[in-house]
Motif scaffolding. Structure first.
Motif, PDB file in Angstrom:
ATOM      1  N   PHE A 318       0.810  -1.209   0.000  1.00  0.00           N
ATOM      2  CA  PHE A 318       0.000   0.000   0.000  1.00  0.00           C
ATOM      3  C   PHE A 318       0.853   1.273   0.000  1.00  0.00           C
ATOM      4  O   PHE A 318       0.331   2.364   0.200  1.00  0.00           O
ATOM      5  CB  PHE A 318      -0.956  -0.007   1.202  1.00  0.00           C
ATOM      6  N   HIS A 337      -6.032   2.626  -0.046  1.00  0.00           N
ATOM      7  CA  HIS A 337      -5.703   2.703   1.379  1.00  0.00           C
ATOM      8  C   HIS A 337      -6.114   4.058   1.951  1.00  0.00           C
ATOM      9  O   HIS A 337      -6.694   4.146   3.047  1.00  0.00           O
ATOM     10  CB  HIS A 337      -4.208   2.460   1.576  1.00  0.00           C
ATOM     11  N   THR A 341      -9.037   4.323   4.781  1.00  0.00           N
ATOM     12  CA  THR A 341      -8.617   4.893   6.064  1.00  0.00           C
ATOM     13  C   THR A 341      -9.446   6.130   6.405  1.00  0.00           C
ATOM     14  O   THR A 341      -9.838   6.343   7.556  1.00  0.00           O
ATOM     15  CB  THR A 341      -7.123   5.249   6.034  1.00  0.00           C
TER      16      THR A 341
END
Length: 373
Positions: A318, A337, A341
């Motif tokens: 990532f 990612h 997140t």
């Protein structure tokens, strides 16, 4: 003449250029046009009397008798008279994107449904058919086409990095004669090195801002709908040929509170990665499933039967600019990612039970009244 019989009726049906399927209220196929035979690879005699779920990918194809009737109060009213992008399954198991229009008909007191189906795999009108869906993906489509930014990004980064190199070389040359005057110049050169390095970092941060910021709104949306539409987009170029594609989504974990544009792009990216990974695999299988995650979250898994990840790639999977593709920039999973997140979730890659890789992402579940969009 009954709804399901008559030479005249079938003659009309066979003039429809796309697929036309007539089913009774129980979902049993009563007429299958020439266009449908060509699209799905079945002869009419093979499908007459069978449930229309035969033409659908999992989990729909397992839902036999009463398919239409059981869904009259749920799915069917939502799509009657409305074109929808979804997926279908041919006789050889290939999953492909379609535009489905469903109409309800009644003849002599008998109810039924007429499905008009257009294959979007190689349609010249694909862009028009998906215009609405793709316009909603406008912000995140910049991410998908970020390869086009490579030249300008390289140009921007080249200037500060070249300056760093020049200042470092100059400092090295000056140290050959470490006079007080030269040492002062070395300090100045090193200060300039630090400034240019910071400038390069700011350029990268601006790129991340470009990706992750913008006008985004979170809504309560159907996870199955996001997955279905993302699947249709991923299969647009015929990439689903010979792929055993299946979705196993928990209906009790369907409503999520997300930015639908961003999450759809994440799912699209993961599906495309899986299809690319399986290009050389003798048996291609792709399963998208959902399970309960940590409290308040659903876990979505995209698993493939590809070769799996090489250890040196998996460790930095990532990280930006980390890629196993010859022409890739290594930004796709980094962007995924960032998006996941930002939603308070997590994304991880694990070995798949199918033999390849399984990407696990967690998304926040919606509660009644949580829609802040």
């Amino acid at each position: 003449m009954s709804l399901w019989k008559g030479v005249e009726l079938h003659a009309v049906i066979d003039t429809v250029p796309d697929a036309m399927v007539i089913a009774d209220e129980e979902g049993r196929i009563r007429s299958f046009s020439k266009g449908a035979e060509k699209m799905f690879g079945y002869c009419e005699a093979e499908v007459l009397g069978k449930n229309i779920a035969l033409l659908m990918p999992s989990p729909d194809r397992e839902r036999r008798g009463g398919y239409m009737r059981r869904n009259q109060e749920t799915q069917i009213p939502q799509i009657i008279g409305i074109g929808r992008v979804t997926t279908a399954r041919s006789s050889d198991g290939t999953t492909f994107p379609i535009n489905l229009s469903l109409s309800e008909i009644k003849v002599d007191g008998t109810s039924g449904y007429v499905a008009f189906i257009r294959d979007l795999t190689e349609s010249r009108e694909t862009e028009r058919e998906l215009h609405t869906l793709q316009s909603e993906l406008a912000h995140v489509s910049r991410i998908s086409s970020i390869g086009g930014m490579a030249t300008s990004l390289a140009h921007e980064l080249n200037q500060p990095l070249t300056a760093v190199t020049n200042y470092a070389n100059s400092a090295s040359d000056l140290l050959k004669d470490p006079s007080e005057e030269n040492l002062a110049l070395v300090r100045e050169a090193l200060d300039e090195c630090a400034q240019e390095a910071l400038r390069a970092g700011q350029i990268v941060h601006r790129l991340r801002d470009f990706i992750s910021r913008g006008e985004t709104e979170r809504h309560i949306v159907s996870l199955s709908r996001l997955v279905k539409e993302a699947s249709a987009l991923a299969l647009m170029n015929g990439d689903g040929k010979k792929v055993d594609f299946e979705t196993v989504l928990d209906p009790d974990l369907d409503e999520v509170l997300v930015d639908p544009v961003q999450i759809q792009q994440v799912v699209l990216n993961l599906i495309r990665n899986a299809l690319e990974a399986m290009l050389e695999s003798p048996h291609k299988r792709l399963i998208i499933s959902s399970w309960p995650g940590k409290p308040g979250f659903v876990e979505l898994i995209v698993a493939d039967s590809g070769p799996g990840l090489e250890p040196h790639i998996a460790d930095r999977l990532f990280h930006p600019f980390n890629t196993s593709k010859e022409s890739g920039m290594g930004l796709g999973l980094s962007i995924c990612h960032t998006i996941i997140t930002a939603h308070g979730g997590k994304i991880a890659a694990k070995p798949s039970e199918l033999g390849g890789t399984a990407f696990h992402i967690t998304l926040p579940l919606a509660s009644q009244g949580d829609d802040d969009g």
